[in-house]
Write an enzyme that holds these catalytic residues in place. Structure first.
Site: not given
Ligand code: T46
Length: 188
Positions: A62, A72, A132, A170
């Site tokens: 991402h 980050k 992070y 993803d």
């Molecule tokens: C990233 C983020 C997500 N969210 C909410 C959005 C979704 O409802 C839920 C899960 O989000 P997501 O599936 O995008 O989470 P990850 O897959 O861990 O995403 C992260 O994974 C990779 C490794 C990264 O480096 C980024 O920081 C980020 O994209 O949290 C938020 O409310 N705030 C945030 O800053």
């Protein structure tokens, strides 16, 4: 804290000085002055994130597009992950290159990932708590991604495909060649 430039020099490995005694341990997990002295420019983190995963959970790759691009500073407080960073700065000498580093509760390593990089990680332990800092707020509209198993990147995630647990979002990320990548090699 020791700072070490990785094979992609803008991506920095941070190794804390841990003080162990019969009560447990203490270490300074972040110090703005020494961090910025090494990095060479100011980094104003504005948001902390925490994610829990189990073994095989792969989050990423991402990034957020400018002007919402994020640096980050990542670490693991429980378990271990393979952390992967991909240079998506067109014209950078390391464009399209990746590094993969194991970050764990044990080694207490941290990785600084500047703006202009895609980031992902896979859980290597049964339980993972990943924490992070980011220097730009989350902006869902600016979120972009690259598929984890892109052939051009050829990332070795260390686990078998059948062990991986990946969100539907993803699984649908674009190939590297079709991704919105960063223009030129500049700090965003
Ligand atoms: C990233 C983020 C997500 N969210 C909410 C959005 C979704 O409802 C839920 C899960 O989000 P997501 O599936 O995008 O989470 P990850 O897959 O861990 O995403 C992260 O994974 C990779 C490794 C990264 O480096 C980024 O920081 C980020 O994209 O949290 C938020 O409310 N705030 C945030 O800053």
């Amino acid at each position: 804290m020791k700072f070490i430039k990785t094979e992609i020099p803008e991506v920095v490995l941070c190794k804390p000085t841990v003080f162990n005694d019969d009560r447990g341990y203490f270490f300074e997990s972040f110090k703005k002055n020494t961090f910025e002295n090494f990095i060479g420019y100011p980094v104003n983190f504005c948001q902390d994130n925490e994610a829990k995963s189990t073994k095989g959970v792969l989050r990423g790759l991402h990034y957020q597009l400018p002007p919402f691009a994020q640096s980050k500073l990542v670490r693991v407080v429980k378990g271990s992950v393979l952390d992967v960073v991909v240079d998506i700065r067109k014209n950078a000498p390391t464009f399209g290159k990746y590094i993969a580093i194991e970050i764990s509760e044990e080694n207490k390593y941290q990785l600084f990932i500047p703006r202009g990089f895609a980031h992902g990680y896979v859980g290597l332990s049964d339980e993972v708590i990943f924490m992070y800092k980011v220097d730009n707020y989350y902006n869902q509209e600016a979120e972009r991604g690259i598929i984890y198993n892109d052939n051009f990147l050829g990332i070795d995630w260390k686990l078998d495909e059948k062990e991986l647990i990946i969100s539907e979002k993803d699984k649908a990320q674009p190939l590297f060649k079709n991704a919105d990548i960063f223009e030129n090699n500049k700090t965003y």
